[in-house]
Motif scaffolding. Sequence first.
Motif, short mmCIF file in Angstrom:
data_model
loop_
_atom_site.label_atom_id
_atom_site.label_comp_id
_atom_site.label_asym_id
_atom_site.label_seq_id
_atom_site.Cartn_x
_atom_site.Cartn_y
_atom_site.Cartn_z
N SER A 64 0.82 -1.21 0.00
CA SER A 64 0.00 0.00 0.00
C SER A 64 0.85 1.26 0.00
CB SER A 64 -0.93 -0.01 1.21
OG SER A 64 -0.19 -0.10 2.40
N SER A 68 1.32 4.30 -3.17
CA SER A 68 0.68 5.56 -2.78
C SER A 68 1.60 6.76 -2.92
CB SER A 68 0.20 5.46 -1.32
OG SER A 68 1.29 5.25 -0.44
N CYS A 73 2.58 5.86 -7.66
CA CYS A 73 1.14 5.72 -7.84
C CYS A 73 0.73 5.88 -9.29
CB CYS A 73 0.41 6.75 -6.96
SG CYS A 73 0.74 8.47 -7.37
N ARG A 77 -1.17 3.08 -11.56
CA ARG A 77 -2.42 3.38 -12.27
C ARG A 77 -2.29 3.16 -13.77
NH1 ARG A 77 -3.98 9.04 -9.09
NH2 ARG A 77 -4.43 8.07 -7.05
N THR A 130 -8.48 1.83 -7.86
CA THR A 130 -7.10 2.15 -8.22
C THR A 130 -6.90 3.64 -8.39
OG1 THR A 130 -6.82 0.02 -9.33
CG2 THR A 130 -5.26 1.76 -9.90
N SER A 133 -7.81 6.95 -4.46
CA SER A 133 -7.09 6.39 -3.32
C SER A 133 -7.91 6.56 -2.04
CB SER A 133 -5.73 7.05 -3.16
OG SER A 133 -5.88 8.42 -2.84
N SER A 134 -7.57 5.75 -1.04
CA SER A 134 -8.28 5.81 0.23
C SER A 134 -8.02 7.11 0.98
CB SER A 134 -7.87 4.62 1.11
OG SER A 134 -6.46 4.63 1.32
N SER A 135 -6.90 7.75 0.72
CA SER A 135 -6.60 9.02 1.38
C SER A 135 -7.35 10.18 0.75
CB SER A 135 -5.09 9.31 1.33
OG SER A 135 -4.64 9.35 -0.02
N HIS A 141 -13.41 4.77 -2.58
CA HIS A 141 -12.40 3.72 -2.68
C HIS A 141 -12.93 2.40 -2.10
CE1 HIS A 141 -8.24 2.16 -2.80
NE2 HIS A 141 -8.53 1.58 -1.65
N ASP A 198 -5.74 -1.54 -1.26
CA ASP A 198 -5.62 -1.06 0.12
C ASP A 198 -6.93 -0.40 0.49
OD1 ASP A 198 -4.75 -0.23 2.58
OD2 ASP A 198 -3.82 1.60 1.79
#
Length: 202
Positions: A64, A68, A73, A77, A130, A133-135, A141, A198
Motif C-alpha cells: 500500500s 501511494s 502511484c 495506475r 485504483t 485512493s483511500s486518502s 475507494h 488497500d
Amino acid sequence: GWMIPSPFLKRPLVIRVSFPACVVATVCLPLLGLITCVFISSIFHYEDSTSTHCQVPNYLPSISASISLSPECYIWRFCIGLHSAPRILVAFTYFKFYKTRFSSRCPESSLCCFNLAFSICENLGLLLLTYVSSSETYFVHKEGFVLFIVSSLIHMLITCRLWKTIKKYSLSPEVRNSGGGLFHISMMTTLKSLEGVDVRQV
C-alpha cells in the motif's frame, strides 16, 4: 450510383498479436507494475515507505505504501489502466462465444448477459479503487473495492457454470480443455489485481 473499388474495401493487416501472448501480457501487467513500484520505493523513498504509525520497524516497503507515493502511484495506475482494457475486450469476445453456444437455451442465454455485466462491473470496480485512493475519498475507494470483489466472485461462478454446460454437451476435446484455462486466467488476474488493493482509511 457508384461503387467503391474492391481494394479499398479490404483493410491491410497492421499488426498480428496471438491471443495467448495478449493474455500473458495482461496478467503480468499488475505484477510488473507492483515490482517496479516496490523497487522505486526501496531506492528513492525508503523512509517514507517503511515508516509506520506504531513505530514498528519495516525492512521492505509495504504494498500500500509503495503504490501511494509519487511517481509510484502513477506507474501503478498506468499498469492497471492498460491491464483493464484487454479484459473488457475479452469479456465481449467471450460474450459472443457464449451467445452462439447457448442461443437456444434460455437459462444459459440469460447467464451470458449476467456474465458480461459482472465482468464489466469487476473492471470498473478495479479502476475505481485504483484511481481513487483511500486518502482522497475513502468511501468511493471502499465501494470500488466491494464492487470489485463481489463482481469478480459472481463472474467466476457464472463462468464455471457456463463451461460446465459447454463441456457436458461438447464433443470437441479442444473446447473441453479450454474452460479450465479460462478459470485459471480469471483467478490469476483477480489475485494480481488484489496485490495492490488497500482499503484502510489513512
